[in-house]
Each structure stands twice: as structure tokens, then as C-alpha cells.
Design an enzyme around this catalytic site. Structure first.
Site, PDB file in Angstrom:
ATOM      1  CD  GLN A  67      31.693   2.380 -19.241  1.00 63.38           C
ATOM      2  OE1 GLN A  67      30.579   2.826 -18.968  1.00 63.38           O
ATOM      3  NE2 GLN A  67      32.722   3.152 -19.490  1.00 63.38           N
ATOM      4  CD  GLU A 107      -2.704  -1.262   2.498  1.00 63.19           C
ATOM      5  OE1 GLU A 107      -2.677  -0.300   3.306  1.00 63.19           O
ATOM      6  OE2 GLU A 107      -3.431  -2.257   2.631  1.00 63.19           O
ATOM      7  CD  GLU A 150       7.769 -11.255  -5.958  1.00 59.66           C
ATOM      8  OE1 GLU A 150       8.012 -12.286  -5.321  1.00 59.66           O
ATOM      9  OE2 GLU A 150       7.176 -11.245  -7.055  1.00 59.66           O
ATOM     10  N   GLY A 151      10.366  -7.521  -1.784  1.00 56.73           N
ATOM     11  CA  GLY A 151      11.313  -7.297  -0.694  1.00 56.73           C
ATOM     12  C   GLY A 151      12.573  -6.702  -1.277  1.00 56.73           C
ATOM     13  CB  THR A 152      14.285  -3.400  -0.785  1.00 59.03           C
ATOM     14  OG1 THR A 152      14.468  -3.507   0.635  1.00 59.03           O
ATOM     15  CG2 THR A 152      13.066  -2.533  -1.093  1.00 59.03           C
ATOM     16  NE  ARG A 160      32.802   0.403 -31.755  1.00 52.25           N
ATOM     17  CZ  ARG A 160      32.450   1.416 -32.526  1.00 52.25           C
ATOM     18  NH1 ARG A 160      31.789   1.194 -33.651  1.00 52.25           N
ATOM     19  NH2 ARG A 160      32.737   2.654 -32.179  1.00 52.25           N
TER      20      ARG A 160
HETATM   21  C1  LIG Z   1       7.123  -2.338 -10.741  1.00 55.87           C
HETATM   22  C2  LIG Z   1       6.676  -2.781  -9.386  1.00 55.87           C
HETATM   23  C3  LIG Z   1       5.893  -3.920  -9.251  1.00 55.87           C
HETATM   24  C4  LIG Z   1       5.440  -4.337  -7.982  1.00 55.87           C
HETATM   25  N1  LIG Z   1       4.588  -5.423  -7.879  1.00 55.87           N
HETATM   26  C5  LIG Z   1       3.992  -5.674  -6.675  1.00 55.87           C
HETATM   27  C6  LIG Z   1       2.950  -6.667  -6.577  1.00 55.87           C
HETATM   28  O1  LIG Z   1       2.592  -7.336  -7.564  1.00 55.87           O
HETATM   29  N2  LIG Z   1       2.341  -6.839  -5.378  1.00 55.87           N
HETATM   30  C7  LIG Z   1       2.694  -6.112  -4.267  1.00 55.87           C
HETATM   31  O2  LIG Z   1       2.075  -6.316  -3.221  1.00 55.87           O
HETATM   32  N3  LIG Z   1       3.700  -5.184  -4.330  1.00 55.87           N
HETATM   33  C8  LIG Z   1       4.337  -4.949  -5.499  1.00 55.87           C
HETATM   34  N4  LIG Z   1       5.330  -3.980  -5.598  1.00 55.87           N
HETATM   35  C9  LIG Z   1       5.743  -3.266  -4.382  1.00 55.87           C
HETATM   36  C10 LIG Z   1       7.151  -3.603  -3.928  1.00 55.87           C
HETATM   37  O3  LIG Z   1       7.216  -4.893  -3.416  1.00 55.87           O
HETATM   38  C11 LIG Z   1       7.587  -2.505  -2.924  1.00 55.87           C
HETATM   39  O4  LIG Z   1       7.785  -1.320  -3.679  1.00 55.87           O
HETATM   40  C12 LIG Z   1       8.828  -2.899  -2.171  1.00 55.87           C
HETATM   41  O5  LIG Z   1       8.572  -3.940  -1.274  1.00 55.87           O
HETATM   42  C13 LIG Z   1       9.419  -1.708  -1.370  1.00 55.87           C
HETATM   43  O6  LIG Z   1       8.431  -1.009  -0.662  1.00 55.87           O
HETATM   44  P1  LIG Z   1       8.373   0.587  -0.789  1.00 55.87           P
HETATM   45  O7  LIG Z   1       8.366   0.916  -2.232  1.00 55.87           O
HETATM   46  O8  LIG Z   1       7.246   1.079   0.032  1.00 55.87           O
HETATM   47  O9  LIG Z   1       9.742   1.086  -0.187  1.00 55.87           O
HETATM   48  P2  LIG Z   1      10.034   1.385   1.366  1.00 55.87           P
HETATM   49  O10 LIG Z   1       9.619   0.239   2.204  1.00 55.87           O
HETATM   50  O11 LIG Z   1       9.498   2.724   1.711  1.00 55.87           O
HETATM   51  O12 LIG Z   1      11.620   1.442   1.361  1.00 55.87           O
HETATM   52  C14 LIG Z   1      12.355   2.607   0.997  1.00 55.87           C
HETATM   53  C15 LIG Z   1      13.843   2.311   1.240  1.00 55.87           C
HETATM   54  O13 LIG Z   1      14.068   2.059   2.643  1.00 55.87           O
HETATM   55  C16 LIG Z   1      14.699   0.796   2.800  1.00 55.87           C
HETATM   56  N5  LIG Z   1      14.225   0.170   4.033  1.00 55.87           N
HETATM   57  C17 LIG Z   1      12.945   0.029   4.477  1.00 55.87           C
HETATM   58  N6  LIG Z   1      12.912  -0.622   5.642  1.00 55.87           N
HETATM   59  C18 LIG Z   1      14.202  -0.929   5.952  1.00 55.87           C
HETATM   60  C19 LIG Z   1      14.834  -1.601   7.042  1.00 55.87           C
HETATM   61  N7  LIG Z   1      14.129  -2.135   8.046  1.00 55.87           N
HETATM   62  N8  LIG Z   1      16.172  -1.734   7.017  1.00 55.87           N
HETATM   63  C20 LIG Z   1      16.905  -1.216   5.997  1.00 55.87           C
HETATM   64  N9  LIG Z   1      16.369  -0.557   4.948  1.00 55.87           N
HETATM   65  C21 LIG Z   1      15.038  -0.414   4.927  1.00 55.87           C
HETATM   66  C22 LIG Z   1      14.291   0.003   1.570  1.00 55.87           C
HETATM   67  O14 LIG Z   1      15.178  -1.079   1.335  1.00 55.87           O
HETATM   68  C23 LIG Z   1      14.326   1.076   0.500  1.00 55.87           C
HETATM   69  O15 LIG Z   1      15.653   1.237   0.073  1.00 55.87           O
HETATM   70  C24 LIG Z   1       5.826  -3.595  -6.836  1.00 55.87           C
HETATM   71  C25 LIG Z   1       6.639  -2.464  -6.974  1.00 55.87           C
HETATM   72  C26 LIG Z   1       7.051  -2.040  -8.224  1.00 55.87           C
HETATM   73  C27 LIG Z   1       7.871  -0.784  -8.336  1.00 55.87           C
END
Ligand SMILES: Cc1cc2nc3c(=O)[nH]c(=O)nc-3n(C[C@H](O)[C@H](O)[C@H](O)COP(=O)(O)OP(=O)(O)OC[C@H]3O[C@@H](n4cnc5c(N)ncnc54)[C@H](O)[C@@H]3O)c2cc1C
Length: 381
Positions: A337, A127, A364-366, A269
């Protein structure tokens, strides 16, 4: 230890590679340009049983193992990263939870159509205010006699604008924190109060739709609840473990495409009167790419093998996803590059590979969260 594939795994890999070469790769640049959903390709993937690879045949799937899933998804993603994630989400994030937690009736009604490729599924967890910390979600579901009423907005949902069905996470008991989260399987075409919101403009995987799912007092039947009330968070953790194997495979596919395109360009190249492959600086880049992609593939196959053998694989899936996506990103930056100015130009697919690779480090989890998962497993107990 045996690194050889079974006859069936080899067959699936070759079939996916042939299909990707003939039907996907030639269309990838146009799909990127037009942002069009690859409906024809998805239909054919369904016919090839690629959309529910590990789902038993009785529910419309391919009845194969997760190692086959990895091998096929690498080849499909090598052809087109957008198609790769459409396939990954349908397999791992939709079909898996419906198969693992659904009743017999739910499997017939909601799994068969998506595993067989008749329709696509999606997975709504994220969300606007709840990404890495999904327990902070605000979407709620309230029981009303024979129905649940869902209210809230899901963001960034892959396949959200083209899917017929969705697995959605919602809070059913605010007092219980993450133990008050439940999952629902929703027929998006027959749910009054549901609509698709904004379709995201993004950097890469441009032929994969990423949309908001909006629920305004949306009514779903009581039997939309997936598994038991309050088990949604636990289901989500398991589902995402499998999803990460999918994203690792997508990243490897992108990386393999980078390597192939870089080698083929570098061989032809010429600068300073000889092919640029004769320069050690270029050779080292290619050697690093190939080594890291092989390492990523081995990590990913190990995670899939563990899943196939019903052994714990949370740490291994997180390692695979994080390593493979970092390797694909590094490869794509070096790929640009190696092609020099042509790498930066849209005349070659390398800049697309770089844009496509980046998302694998985020969704799917950063990769920061992946490192936390690995560390948690190392230090628990
Ligand atoms: C193209 C695309 C497709 C997607 N598809 C889906 C989908 O099908 N279903 C779905 O449910 N979601 C989906 N997502 C969502 C995606 O999984 C989230 O964007 C992602 O999990 C990160 O959440 P956020 O964007 O809110 O970043 P945030 O959670 O706000 O994170 C921002 C930054 O802070 C870091 N961070 C946050 N918490 C911590 C911590 N505890 N320790 C260290 N660093 C931290 C993060 O690593 C990141 O660098 C999609 C996103 C994109 C862009």
C-alpha cells in the site's frame, strides 16, 4: 533481565547480515523469477556453519545456541525468504531430530553431512490427506528381517527435490493410532523404490523446492529407524516446536525487509509537493510495522532462550510463529500500500515479500493450529 546479546551472538548476527547483504539480497529477485535452487548460496551457508548452527562441532555443526540461530535466520531470510526456509528446514526439521533421537552411528552417517552443508536434509510428515492432523497419515513401514519396507506418498516437502537425506514419519502399528507412528532417516539416493514426485508450483518462496516424496515398497536398513518404534509422533511434536522458532525467524526477516524497503521508498517518493513520509497515514503504518516486528522478535528470542535453557517452550514457540507470521503478513500488505502502484509492480520487491510472507501463516502448523496449541497450554491441568 538482560537484553544484551553475547559477543558470539552479536558476531553471528553481523556475519549473517553481511553475507545476506553481499551474496543473497542482490540475487533474490532473480531466484524468485527463475525458481532456481540457490545451490551456490547454500554451499556458502554450509561453509559459514549456518546449516547446523546448534549442532555440536563434532557432528559438523556450528556448536552455537538457538538464540544465535534465530538472529542468523532473520538476517538470511531478510535477504531471501526462499533461502531462509531451506536453512530453517535443514537446521530444525532435519538436523534436530537426527541429533536428538539418533544413535552415535546415525549421527555420524546422517547428521554430519547435512550439518556441515555437504548435503541437504528434508522432513516428510504431510500427506495429501493428512496436514493439520498428521496422525491420519497413510504411509506405512513394515519390518522385513534386516530391512523396513516403506510405502506411501509425502506431499509439500521443502527441499524434497534437492535433499540427499530425509526424516520420514510412517505408521508401523495401525492398531495403536498415533502411538503406532515411527520415524526413519532415509538416504534418498540409495533407497530402491523411492522417487521424487511432482515439484509444486506455488505463490511464493519460489526458489525453495516443494516436492512429493514417493515410496513404493522402498527398502531401508533396520538401522534407519530413528529412536524407538512408536515414538515418531512424540518426536514430531518436539521437532515442530523448534521448527516454529525457525518459521517465526523467517517471517521476521521478511517483515524487516518490508519495513526497510517501505521506509526507503517513502522517504524519496513525493506527492503533493512533499515526501509521503510527511503524511500521518504513512507514518502510522511504518510505526505499527516496526512495533509489531520488534514484538515478534522478542517473542521468538524468548522461545529460543527457553530452548537453550532446556525449559518448556511449546506455547512460546507457537505464540512466536503465529504472531511473527501474522505481523509479517500485515506488514507486507501495508508495504504494498505504501508503494502504491509500484508496490503491485514487479519493478519493486514488495509484491514478492507479500507472496513470501503468506506461507509463514500456513506451514509447520497453520496459525489456527498455533492458537489451539496456545489455548491447550492455557487450559490444561
Ligand atoms: C510451501 C510449503 C512447504 C511445506 N513444507 C513441508 C515440509 O517440509 N514437510 C512437511 O511435512 N510438510 C510441509 N508442508 C505442509 C504444511 O505443513 C501443511 O500444508 C500445513 O500443515 C497445513 O496442512 P494442509 O495443507 O493439509 O491444510 P489442512 O489441514 O487441510 O487445513 C485447511 C484449513 O483448515 C484449518 N484447520 C484444520 N484443522 C483445524 C482445526 N482443528 N481447528 C481449526 N482450523 C483447522 C487450517 O488451519 C486451514 O486453514 C509444506 C506446505 C507448503 C505449502
Amino acid at each position: 533481565m538482560d537484553f544484551a546479546l553475547t559477543e558470539e551472538q552479536q558476531m553471528v548476527k553481523e556475519m549473517a547480515a553481511r553475507f545476506a547483504d553481499a551474496e543473497i539480497r542482490p540475487k533474490a529477485a532473480e531466484l524468485d523469477e527463475t525458481h532456481a535452487h540457490p545451490a551456490d548460496i547454500v554451499k556458502q551457508l554450509g561453509e559459514l556453519k549456518m546449516l547446523g548452527i546448534a549442532v555440536p562441532e563434532e557432528y559438523g555443526g556450528g556448536g552455537m545456541d538457538y538464540v544465535s540461530y534465530v538472529l542468523a535466520l532473520i538476517e538470511i531470510s531478510k535477504g531471501c525468504a526462499s533461502t531462509g526456509v531451506i536453512m530453517s528446514v535443514n537446521n530444525s526439521l532435519y538436523c534436530f531430530p537426527v541429533y536428538a533421537y539418533g544413535t552415535e552411528d546415525q549421527k555420524k552417517k546422517y547428521l554430519h553431512p547435512c550439518a556441515s552443508g555437504e548435503y541437504l536434509g528434508c522432513y516428510g510428515l504431510t500427506e495429501a490427506g493428512a496436514g493439520s492432523d498428521p496422525a491420519g497419515m497413510r504411509t506405512i513401514a513394515v519390518r522385513d528381517n534386516a530391512e523396513w519396507i516403506i510405502s506411501g506418498e509425502k506431499k509439500f516437502i521443502t527441499n524434497g527435490n534437492v535433499a540427499r537425506f530425509a526424516v520420514i514419519a510412517a505408521v508401523t502399528d495401525k492398531e495403536k493410532g498415533y502411538k503406532g507412528i515411527s520415524s526413519f532417516v532415509v538416504d534418498l539416493e540409495n533407497t530402491p523404490g523411492f522417487k521424487v514426485g511432482r515439484v509444486e508450483e506455488k505463490m511464493g518462496i519460489l526458489a525453495s523446492g516443494t516436492a512429493e516424496l514417493i515410496f513404493e515398497d522402498a527398502r531401508v536398513p533396520a538401522d534407519a529407524l530413528l529412536g524407538k518404534e512408536g515414538e515418531g509422533f512424540k518426536q514430531m511434536l518436539t521437532t515442530l516446536n523448534g521448527g516454529r522458532i525457525g518459521i517465526a525467524s523467517q517471517a521476521i526477516g521478511i517483515g524487516r525487509s518490508v519495513l526497510e524497503d517501505a521506509v526507503s521508498y517513502a522517504k524519496t517518493r513525493e506527492q503533493f509537493g512533499k515526501p509521503i513520509t510527511s503524511f500521518q497515514a504513512i507514518q502510522w503504518k511504518l510505526a505499527d510495522m516496526a512495533t509489531e516486528l520488534d514484538a515478534a522478535e522478542l517473542l521468538t528470542l524468548r522461545a529460543a532462550w527457553l530452548e537453550d535453557h532446556k525449559k518448556p517452550y511449546e506455547k512460546e514457540a507457537a505464540m512466536a510463529k503465529m504472531y511473527a507470521s501474522d505481523a509479517a503478513m500485515r506488514a507486507s500488505v501495508e508495504g504494498v500500500q505504501i508503494l502504491g502502484g509500484y508496490g503491485y509492480s514487479k519493478e519493486y520487491p514488495m509484491e514478492r515479500h507479500m507472496r513470501d510472507a503468506k506461507i509463514c501463516q500456513i506451514y509447520e502448523g497453520t496459525n489456527e493450529i498455533m492458537r489451539l496449541v496456545v489455548a491447550k497450554n492455557l487450559t490444561k491441568g
